[in-house]
Every structure is written in structure tokens, then in C-alpha cells.
Write a protein that holds these residues in place. Sequence first.
Motif, short mmCIF file in Angstrom:
data_model
loop_
_atom_site.label_atom_id
_atom_site.label_comp_id
_atom_site.label_asym_id
_atom_site.label_seq_id
_atom_site.Cartn_x
_atom_site.Cartn_y
_atom_site.Cartn_z
N GLY A 1 0.87 -1.18 0.00
CA GLY A 1 0.00 0.00 0.00
C GLY A 1 0.91 1.22 0.00
O GLY A 1 1.82 1.32 0.83
N LEU A 2 0.67 2.14 -0.92
CA LEU A 2 1.52 3.34 -1.01
C LEU A 2 0.63 4.58 -0.99
O LEU A 2 -0.27 4.70 -1.83
CB LEU A 2 2.33 3.33 -2.30
N GLU A 3 0.88 5.44 -0.03
CA GLU A 3 0.16 6.73 0.00
C GLU A 3 1.26 7.78 -0.14
O GLU A 3 1.99 8.07 0.79
CB GLU A 3 -0.61 6.84 1.32
N LEU A 4 1.40 8.28 -1.37
CA LEU A 4 2.59 9.09 -1.71
C LEU A 4 2.23 10.56 -1.91
O LEU A 4 1.16 11.01 -1.55
CB LEU A 4 3.23 8.48 -2.96
N GLY A 5 3.16 11.27 -2.50
CA GLY A 5 3.00 12.71 -2.60
C GLY A 5 1.89 13.14 -3.54
O GLY A 5 1.44 12.38 -4.39
N GLY A 6 1.45 14.37 -3.36
CA GLY A 6 0.43 14.93 -4.25
C GLY A 6 0.93 16.23 -4.86
O GLY A 6 2.04 16.70 -4.56
N ASN A 7 0.13 16.78 -5.73
CA ASN A 7 0.39 18.13 -6.27
C ASN A 7 -1.00 18.71 -6.51
O ASN A 7 -1.38 19.02 -7.63
CB ASN A 7 1.21 18.03 -7.56
N ALA A 8 -1.76 18.77 -5.40
CA ALA A 8 -3.21 18.98 -5.51
C ALA A 8 -3.58 20.32 -6.15
O ALA A 8 -3.13 21.37 -5.70
CB ALA A 8 -3.84 18.89 -4.13
N PRO A 9 -4.41 20.27 -7.17
CA PRO A 9 -4.98 21.50 -7.70
C PRO A 9 -6.17 21.92 -6.84
O PRO A 9 -6.89 21.06 -6.31
CB PRO A 9 -5.46 21.08 -9.10
N LEU A 10 -6.35 23.20 -6.69
CA LEU A 10 -7.57 23.72 -6.04
C LEU A 10 -8.12 24.75 -7.02
O LEU A 10 -7.48 25.78 -7.28
CB LEU A 10 -7.26 24.32 -4.68
N ASN B 1 -1.80 22.51 -3.73
CA ASN B 1 -0.45 22.91 -4.14
C ASN B 1 -0.48 23.99 -5.20
O ASN B 1 0.43 24.80 -5.30
CB ASN B 1 0.31 21.69 -4.66
N ARG B 2 -1.53 23.97 -6.03
CA ARG B 2 -1.66 25.00 -7.07
C ARG B 2 -3.09 25.55 -7.02
O ARG B 2 -4.05 24.79 -7.16
CB ARG B 2 -1.41 24.39 -8.47
#
Length: 507
Positions: A275-284, A315-316
Motif C-alpha cells: 500500500g503506497l500513500e505518496l506525494g500529491g500536487n493537488a490542484p484547487l 499545491n496550485r
Amino acid sequence: MSVYKLNVFTCRAVWKCKAFSSRNMHLLQDKAFVNGRWIAAASNNTFQVTNPADGCVIGVVPDMNTADVQQAIGAAKSAFDSWQNTTAKERGKILRKWFDLMEQNGDELAKIMTAESGKPITESKGEVVYGNSFIDLYAEEARRINGEIIQSPMPSKKILIERQPIGVAALITPWNFPHAMITRKAGAALAAGCTVVVKPAEDTPLTALALAKLAEEAGVPQGVFNVITCDRQNASDVGNLLCTSDDVAGVSFTGSTAVGKILYKQCAQGIKRLGLELGGNAPLVVFDSANLAVAVNGTMASKFRNCGQTCVSANRLLIQSKIYDTYVDELSKAIKGLKQGRGDEAGVTAGPLINKAQFDKVSALVKDALDKGAKAVVGGKPAPQLGDLFYEPTMLVNVTSDMRVYNEEVFGPIATVLKFETEEEGIKIANSTNSGLAGYFFSEDVNQIFRVARKMEVGMVGVNEGLISCAEAAFGGIKESGLGREGSHHGIEEYTYYKYVCVGNLN
Ligand code: SIN
């Protein structure tokens, strides 16, 4: 035994530390927890845990190596023999006891968390509630792990599907949620009948050990829940052992995509459950149709929780042109309303960054953006008057796709704002990344809500909402943001396998 009782030098350091003014903190540990015992590293090596707000030493814990970890894996493997055969009801009862103790000791857990992670005490208290809720949920879910009897095409055969625990699970957890990332994994694993070896981040081992202390008090049998600690230089060997040991059936990791890729390769050798819960680059994304106040509140919650150090942080910020100027004004006011300081001071809403590496990264990302033409409308520089690891809550405008802040996960209090014209353009920018953990958008147009929610390439979408995490929901990403889901009944899937049993030759 607490650090106060053990080492007079450490004690002095801890007492001098503002973080722990009370001597009545029975959850502070200076040993690892293996096979129901509190143990040092075989080498007796230790490392210091410091408060990011002031650099003060708040604890000393074992710096374990692979031989120590092998011992923990062995303990978990032996304990699996009996734990897997307990009834779901029995496991649920023990988890419930653990949850009750976490509730009773919530203030102490929160103090420890603020001291080692720097997060404001109100956020630590919030994390205690959030982290505890996974144990609450999985205490109940244990007895809902059911199999199936499938309609057989042959009258002489019965087709049964049983669900069984996978075995020993290695849980490698990050520093940004020192409590909840352990309970989210361990709650599901223990409920399923697995035993666990937890390796917390070197920045925040004290919360993990405090949880182990409560597990001990709750009567979790020896070897079922183990916590091993090690410093940065041992971490990659220890991670490699956890991923390659024949005695570990599955690995669950929350952390960076770069490390996740290494663990993925290591787990391939033994075809481990992963199970991998890794980085994001979340747009809003804020559309012209949005309620502005809701959008600004949602942005603040998503962007500035834990000083921006969450995988699901926006993140953006992509703002549609008609609403852009007003949004920038309102968001600036909200950011200026944050109170920076040490997490244990009243009213503080923005703490320090976790460590020097994170501080340097955030500083470099902002510098890169400013050098390439971005403008800091708020903040834009370190806040050394508060401490070495403080960076001002910042808003950057005129952000472009060649800047590092656009392409990389910032993990800091930096809001980066871009303008777009049409819905198609907004979605295109939102999806222009290899990450796909969380995404957010704000709109009051019901058709747009369903259209955009479907098109966003992420595992989780917040619509008119900046805080989406809870134990009942399935947390996880797509693309390079990970594999599998945590939380909810789906979280149990990671720790069970299906066994098909065919009973034949029936009359
Ligand atoms: C994370 O940042 O890894 C977890 C955030 C959350 O559970 O909300």
C-alpha cells in the motif's frame, strides 16, 4: 519508563524545554517496543528527538539497525500464529480498549505531538481525535470482515470464499501525522488479524512510542504491535529489510513518491502486498460560479493545515478570471490573519517546518519562483525572529509552469496562484501532473460539479470543501500518488486475501 526516570542529562534537557513543563507525562518513552517489552538497540546507540520550534532536545530513543528489526519481525511472526486465530469480536474488544485509552490520554498525546512535530496544539488535538477515530472504526469493522458462499454450477461442489489476514505487516509512517498515519494502518491490520512492525519517521518517534505504551496498557498481546525506531542513516537499510524479509507479508508506506518508488522495487522481489500513500500536487480550482467566502475558507484549511505539510495540501490554486482579483484580495487578508509561533502557544495557527531539509526546500522553491517572475503578495521569506525553521505564510501570484512550485509538491505554507479563463483550461492545468492524490474545486453550478468531479484525475475530490479526511472515507491516490486505499472498510482489503475453498463430492 519515561525519559525523566532514566537519564539525568536528558532529563535536564527535557525540563529546560518549554514543551514539557509537566513531569506527569507517563507516555514519554525512551525505548522501542518489541514483543511486549521496552528495549534498547543491541548496540545501545540512540538518537535525539528535537522540537522544531526551538531545536530543544525533547527525547532520546534507540537507533536500531537491521538486526534489531529482524527481532521485531520475528516477534510479529510468532504472535501472528495466535492473533490470526482470535475471534473478530476479541480483536474488536482490544482495539476498543486501546481507543478508550487514547481518548483518556488525548491531551498528553497532543502535547507530545506538538513538541516533536511543531504543529499548533489545536491541530494536534484535532489529530488525536482523527487518529483515534481509525481505531474506533476498525474496532467495529473487525466483525464485518465476511466471506461469501457463491452459487455453484455443480450440485456436488460448494464454493466458499474466505478472507484471511495476510500475516506480518510492516508500517512505515511519516512525520506530518505522527498519530493518524499509524492508527489508519494499524487499526485495519490488527482488525484483520495481522500483526505489525511500525517504523515511524525519525523526526517523530515519540508519538508512536506513546501509542505503543497505550497498546500495552490496553492488553494488546505481546508481539502483535511492535514499534522500532531508527535514525536517518539506518532508515534505508531498515526499509529494505522490511520490504524484502520473507517473514513480512505486506508493507504499507506513507511518504514521498521518490521513496515509494524505491520500496515498490524492493517489494517486487517477494511479490509483497503493498500500500503506497505518496506525494500529491493537488490542484484547487475556484470557478467564477463559486461562493467566494466558502472558497477562501476551503483554501485556508487545505493549504495551511499543518503549515502546508500534508500530502493533500492544495499545491496550485487555479482561479477563474472573473473572480481572480477578489479571491486574491480575500485570500491575502486570510493569510495575514494567521498567527505564527511555537505550537504550544495560545492562538498560534502556523508552526515551524519540520526540519532543516524541509525549510531549505521551501526557501529554494520560493526563490526559484521569485527569480522567474512570480510576485509575493504576502510573505515570501523566512521568519528567523521566531526560530530557525519558521517560514512566513506566503502567497505567490504570476506563477507559471516553468517554476518548481508549479511542478513539485511544496510541503510548506506557500500558496501559489494561477489564473485561467475557461473550465476546459482549468481542468487541463489541474490534470497536468503525474500526481493524483487529492483535488479540490469550488462551484455553485450543479452541472459543473458533477462534470468536473468526474474529470479530475485524482483519487479524492473535495467539492466546496478543503478538509476531506475522515476514518469512514477511502483515502488514496492514482497516478504516481500511490496504490490502494486506507480508512473505511476498503482499508481492510490491504491486509486480507481471499481464499477460495471448494468442498466437493457432496451428496
Ligand atoms: C497525509 O498528508 O499524508 C495525510 C493527510 C490526511 O490524512 O488528511
